[in-house]
Design a protein around this motif. Structure first.
Motif, PDB file in Angstrom:
ATOM      1  N   ALA A 335      32.792  50.469   6.751  1.00 35.87           N
ATOM      2  CA  ALA A 335      32.999  50.255   5.334  1.00 35.87           C
ATOM      3  C   ALA A 335      34.488  49.787   5.269  1.00 35.87           C
ATOM      4  CB  ALA A 335      32.934  51.659   4.701  1.00 35.87           C
ATOM      5  N   VAL A 336      34.644  48.627   4.649  1.00 30.93           N
ATOM      6  CA  VAL A 336      36.007  48.077   4.243  1.00 30.93           C
ATOM      7  C   VAL A 336      36.798  49.105   3.919  1.00 30.93           C
ATOM      8  CG1 VAL A 336      37.220  46.620   2.964  1.00 30.93           C
ATOM      9  CG2 VAL A 336      35.089  45.633   3.996  1.00 30.93           C
ATOM     10  N   GLY A 337      38.158  49.080   4.492  1.00 34.57           N
ATOM     11  CA  GLY A 337      39.049  50.260   4.205  1.00 34.57           C
ATOM     12  C   GLY A 337      39.400  51.496   5.033  1.00 34.57           C
ATOM     13  N   ASN A 338      38.093  51.620   5.727  1.00 30.50           N
ATOM     14  CA  ASN A 338      38.149  52.799   6.515  1.00 30.50           C
ATOM     15  C   ASN A 338      38.902  52.518   7.668  1.00 30.50           C
ATOM     16  OD1 ASN A 338      36.844  55.112   7.736  1.00 30.50           O
ATOM     17  ND2 ASN A 338      35.647  53.996   9.262  1.00 30.50           N
ATOM     18  N   ARG A 339      39.834  53.578   7.873  1.00 28.94           N
ATOM     19  CA  ARG A 339      40.812  53.799   9.079  1.00 28.94           C
ATOM     20  C   ARG A 339      40.473  54.219  10.394  1.00 28.94           C
ATOM     21  NH1 ARG A 339      47.141  54.427   8.124  1.00 28.94           N
ATOM     22  NH2 ARG A 339      46.875  52.250   7.447  1.00 28.94           N
ATOM     23  N   LEU A 340      40.760  53.542  11.230  1.00 27.54           N
ATOM     24  CA  LEU A 340      40.663  54.066  12.656  1.00 27.54           C
ATOM     25  C   LEU A 340      41.880  53.899  13.487  1.00 27.54           C
ATOM     26  CD1 LEU A 340      37.117  52.101  13.356  1.00 27.54           C
ATOM     27  CD2 LEU A 340      37.478  54.689  12.826  1.00 27.54           C
ATOM     28  N   TYR A 341      41.925  53.989  14.595  1.00 31.92           N
ATOM     29  CA  TYR A 341      42.968  54.025  15.325  1.00 31.92           C
ATOM     30  C   TYR A 341      42.712  53.258  16.815  1.00 31.92           C
ATOM     31  CZ  TYR A 341      44.650  57.178  11.976  1.00 31.92           C
ATOM     32  OH  TYR A 341      44.737  57.939  10.897  1.00 31.92           O
ATOM     33  N   ALA A 342      43.499  52.122  17.147  1.00 26.23           N
ATOM     34  CA  ALA A 342      43.576  51.579  18.344  1.00 26.23           C
ATOM     35  C   ALA A 342      44.463  52.163  19.367  1.00 26.23           C
ATOM     36  CB  ALA A 342      43.513  50.061  18.311  1.00 26.23           C
ATOM     37  N   ASP A 343      43.904  52.346  20.541  1.00 23.93           N
ATOM     38  CA  ASP A 343      44.765  52.619  21.863  1.00 23.93           C
ATOM     39  C   ASP A 343      45.393  51.531  22.576  1.00 23.93           C
ATOM     40  OD1 ASP A 343      45.923  53.677  24.134  1.00 23.93           O
ATOM     41  OD2 ASP A 343      44.088  54.859  24.572  1.00 23.93           O
ATOM     42  N   VAL A 344      46.586  51.499  22.221  1.00 23.93           N
ATOM     43  CA  VAL A 344      47.609  50.484  22.903  1.00 23.93           C
ATOM     44  C   VAL A 344      48.424  50.950  23.966  1.00 23.93           C
ATOM     45  CG1 VAL A 344      49.206  48.517  22.250  1.00 23.93           C
ATOM     46  CG2 VAL A 344      47.250  48.970  20.665  1.00 23.93           C
ATOM     47  N   ARG A 345      48.088  50.728  24.996  1.00 26.49           N
ATOM     48  CA  ARG A 345      48.950  51.336  26.218  1.00 26.49           C
ATOM     49  C   ARG A 345      49.220  52.716  25.766  1.00 26.49           C
ATOM     50  NH1 ARG A 345      50.521  46.296  25.559  1.00 26.49           N
ATOM     51  NH2 ARG A 345      52.150  46.841  24.170  1.00 26.49           N
ATOM     52  N   GLY A 346      48.221  53.784  25.393  1.00 23.52           N
ATOM     53  CA  GLY A 346      48.735  55.095  25.115  1.00 23.52           C
ATOM     54  C   GLY A 346      49.171  55.428  23.825  1.00 23.52           C
ATOM     55  N   THR A 347      49.605  54.266  22.788  1.00 27.29           N
ATOM     56  CA  THR A 347      50.068  54.714  21.375  1.00 27.29           C
ATOM     57  C   THR A 347      49.046  54.327  20.581  1.00 27.29           C
ATOM     58  OG1 THR A 347      52.081  53.831  22.059  1.00 27.29           O
ATOM     59  CG2 THR A 347      51.531  53.819  19.725  1.00 27.29           C
ATOM     60  N   LYS A 348      48.661  55.220  19.688  1.00 27.30           N
ATOM     61  CA  LYS A 348      47.476  55.040  18.661  1.00 27.30           C
ATOM     62  C   LYS A 348      48.022  54.414  17.236  1.00 27.30           C
ATOM     63  CE  LYS A 348      44.177  57.817  20.459  1.00 27.30           C
ATOM     64  NZ  LYS A 348      44.824  57.964  21.710  1.00 27.30           N
ATOM     65  N   VAL A 349      47.444  52.947  17.354  1.00 25.71           N
ATOM     66  CA  VAL A 349      48.000  52.249  16.309  1.00 25.71           C
ATOM     67  C   VAL A 349      46.951  52.206  15.349  1.00 25.71           C
ATOM     68  CG1 VAL A 349      48.256  49.644  15.671  1.00 25.71           C
ATOM     69  CG2 VAL A 349      49.311  50.726  17.919  1.00 25.71           C
ATOM     70  N   PRO A 350      47.172  52.433  13.799  1.00 22.50           N
ATOM     71  CA  PRO A 350      46.033  52.549  12.676  1.00 22.50           C
ATOM     72  C   PRO A 350      45.830  51.129  12.360  1.00 22.50           C
ATOM     73  CG  PRO A 350      48.367  53.771  12.091  1.00 22.50           C
ATOM     74  CD  PRO A 350      48.553  52.836  13.363  1.00 22.50           C
ATOM     75  N   VAL A 351      44.355  51.013  12.419  1.00 20.92           N
ATOM     76  CA  VAL A 351      43.747  49.930  12.253  1.00 20.92           C
ATOM     77  C   VAL A 351      42.969  50.036  11.087  1.00 20.92           C
ATOM     78  CG1 VAL A 351      42.095  48.150  13.300  1.00 20.92           C
ATOM     79  CG2 VAL A 351      44.016  49.260  14.483  1.00 20.92           C
ATOM     80  N   ASP A 352      42.951  49.472   9.867  1.00 21.77           N
ATOM     81  CA  ASP A 352      42.199  49.356   8.762  1.00 21.77           C
ATOM     82  C   ASP A 352      40.832  48.187   8.887  1.00 21.77           C
ATOM     83  OD1 ASP A 352      43.295  51.462   7.940  1.00 21.77           O
ATOM     84  OD2 ASP A 352      44.755  50.085   6.619  1.00 21.77           O
ATOM     85  N   ILE A 353      39.560  48.680   8.669  1.00 21.00           N
ATOM     86  CA  ILE A 353      38.556  47.764   8.576  1.00 21.00           C
ATOM     87  C   ILE A 353      38.721  46.727   7.328  1.00 21.00           C
ATOM     88  CG2 ILE A 353      36.102  47.517   8.236  1.00 21.00           C
ATOM     89  CD1 ILE A 353      35.871  50.115   9.888  1.00 21.00           C
ATOM     90  N   HIS A 354      38.706  45.283   7.650  1.00 20.53           N
ATOM     91  CA  HIS A 354      39.062  44.455   6.600  1.00 20.53           C
ATOM     92  C   HIS A 354      37.858  43.380   6.452  1.00 20.53           C
ATOM     93  CE1 HIS A 354      41.520  41.032   5.018  1.00 20.53           C
ATOM     94  NE2 HIS A 354      42.343  41.845   5.045  1.00 20.53           N
ATOM     95  N   ALA A 355      37.709  43.045   5.185  1.00 14.19           N
ATOM     96  CA  ALA A 355      36.834  41.895   5.154  1.00 14.19           C
ATOM     97  C   ALA A 355      37.025  40.666   5.748  1.00 14.19           C
ATOM     98  CB  ALA A 355      36.492  41.738   3.449  1.00 14.19           C
ATOM     99  N   LEU A 356      36.139  39.996   6.201  1.00 17.06           N
ATOM    100  CA  LEU A 356      36.109  38.642   7.091  1.00 17.06           C
ATOM    101  C   LEU A 356      35.587  37.495   5.927  1.00 17.06           C
ATOM    102  CD1 LEU A 356      34.590  39.373  10.499  1.00 17.06           C
ATOM    103  CD2 LEU A 356      37.035  39.100  10.019  1.00 17.06           C
ATOM    104  N   PRO A 357      36.365  36.437   5.946  1.00 20.94           N
ATOM    105  CA  PRO A 357      37.655  35.905   6.887  1.00 20.94           C
ATOM    106  C   PRO A 357      38.713  36.446   6.263  1.00 20.94           C
ATOM    107  CG  PRO A 357      36.768  34.360   5.324  1.00 20.94           C
ATOM    108  CD  PRO A 357      35.907  35.386   5.205  1.00 20.94           C
ATOM    109  N   PHE A 358      39.709  36.604   7.192  1.00 23.58           N
ATOM    110  CA  PHE A 358      41.111  36.798   6.783  1.00 23.58           C
ATOM    111  C   PHE A 358      41.775  35.767   6.004  1.00 23.58           C
ATOM    112  CE2 PHE A 358      40.494  39.528  10.574  1.00 23.58           C
ATOM    113  CZ  PHE A 358      40.812  40.585  10.142  1.00 23.58           C
ATOM    114  N   THR A 359      41.383  34.694   6.173  1.00 26.71           N
ATOM    115  CA  THR A 359      41.750  33.254   5.562  1.00 26.71           C
ATOM    116  C   THR A 359      40.729  32.736   4.742  1.00 26.71           C
ATOM    117  OG1 THR A 359      43.872  33.201   7.025  1.00 26.71           O
ATOM    118  CG2 THR A 359      43.270  31.153   5.715  1.00 26.71           C
TER     119      THR A 359
END
Length: 366
Positions: A335-359
């Motif tokens: 669902a759009v708006g749901n928050r997950l976390y991406a593992d970037v070299r051991g750091t958890k970066v918050p990532v929100d599900i976003h409608a496509l397209p961005f532009t």
């Protein structure tokens, strides 16, 4: 870096003259950026006209009374329902309904079609089509053409000024304006634009006229990637692969309902099973928090640390003004708006599900 075994574009000398920085992509030595840099190339395409050399992609002409039947074996489409000069986005599927390639098919005559294949898949696509053509009256002809994309809100004006008439052509239609030329109103940026295949001599003459226009700029593979990612368009090998299917990839809009029910294409039974099952995971847009892009290959987790998918494409969106990404997440978490976390070299970066397209897309449909 491009290696000695990589193929070279027919117009490589022009790119060198323009100061291109080259790199390897899908077995080709490709211009990645020009001196203006990826940010300016990207924004120039959104505001004016960007020219991309896409000669690494392959135009394959299919002709003969069995051409339509071949397409219906190879792709989940109804060739008889494709109007003259209409283009259609489709796929070559394997027996498990995995995406071998995504292609664009244009009807050029009763028994003539043009298929555009992706660079890294072109040889396999041709072999696949030949294997499926057994017993059919069809000629499969990979064309030797320079292939250019002219993209942006002023693309039509620039082409017309260069002597190429485009006025009657609407989005996802294709014509043969001159002998050996193939012109479609389509592209990979979300902007209005054109893709044109033509002999090398003609291409050099056209480019000379185009670049006499100050609105026109060379654009490399790096900005092509950021433009298509903002537009929510898939890159084969990243967002769709032989291990992904059109159901999970949210691409079933490209498969007509009649074909879903009755088509006899490769992978038809598997695709019907997948439709009945429903998507187990879904391709979604993803907006990382902050300014740091999250790249392909990063794993996604939910708030409790449970695995929740993967990033398949990611970078910075110059028009969006923030990092943009695409990936797959469990259908229950899409669902759009749901928050997950991406593992970037051991750091958890918050990532929100976003409608496509961005532009927003700005195709000329009417």
């Amino acid at each position: 870096m491009a290696g000695p075994e990589d193929k070279h574009l027919p117009l490589e000398d022009l790119h060198k003259q323009a100061g291109a920085r080259f790199g390897a992509f899908a077995g080709w030595s490709m211009p990645l950026t020009y001196p203006a840099g990826v940010m300016k190339e990207h924004l120039h395409t959104r505001e004016h006209v960007g020219v991309f050399d896409i000669s690494h992609m392959k135009l394959i002409e299919l002709s003969g009374s069995g051409a339509g039947a071949l397409l219906e074996r190879a792709c989940p489409l109804d060739s008889a329902a494709l109007p003259l000069l209409q283009s259609k986005y489709s796929f070559l599927l394997n027996d498990a309904a995995g995406v071998l390639d995504d292609v664009i098919v244009t009807r050029l005559g009763d028994d003539r079609f043009m298929l555009v294949a992706n660079a890294g898949n072109a040889a396999q696509d041709e072999a696949h089509l030949r294997s499926l053509a057994e017993g059919l009256d069809v000629t499969i002809d990979p064309l030797d053409r320079v292939f250019l994309a002219i993209q942006g809100p002023e693309a039509e004006a620039a082409l017309n000024k260069a002597g190429v008439e485009t006025g009657a052509l609407l989005f996802m239609h294709g014509v043969e304006p001159r002998d050996g030329w193939f012109l479609t109103r389509s592209g990979y940026t979300g902007e209005d634009g054109f893709e044109i295949g033509l002999p090398e001599k003609d291409a050099r003459e056209l480019l000379e006229k185009l670049f006499a226009d100050e609105r026109v700029m060379w654009v490399g593979l790096a900005a092509r990637d950021s433009l298509r990612l903002e537009a929510g368009l898939c890159l084969h090998g990243n967002d769709i692969t032989p291990d992904t299917n059109p159901v999970d990839a949210a691409l079933m809009w490209a498969v007509p309902k009649s074909v879903r029910a009755e088509g006899r294409f490769v992978g038809a039974d598997a695709l019907r099973d997948l439709i009945a099952r429903g998507a187990s995971e879904k391709r979604v847009g993803l907006k990382p928090e902050g300014r740091q892009p999250v790249r392909a290959g990063a794993s996604l987790f939910d708030a409790d640390g449970n695995p929740a998918g993967r990033i398949t494409s990611g970078g910075f969106g110059p028009s969006a003004g923030h990092p943009v990404a695409m990936g797959y997440v469990p259908a229950t978490q899409a669902a759009v708006g749901n928050r997950l976390y991406a593992d970037v070299r051991g750091t958890k970066v918050p990532v929100d599900i976003h409608a496509l397209p961005f532009t927003p897309h700005r195709y000329r449909k009417g």
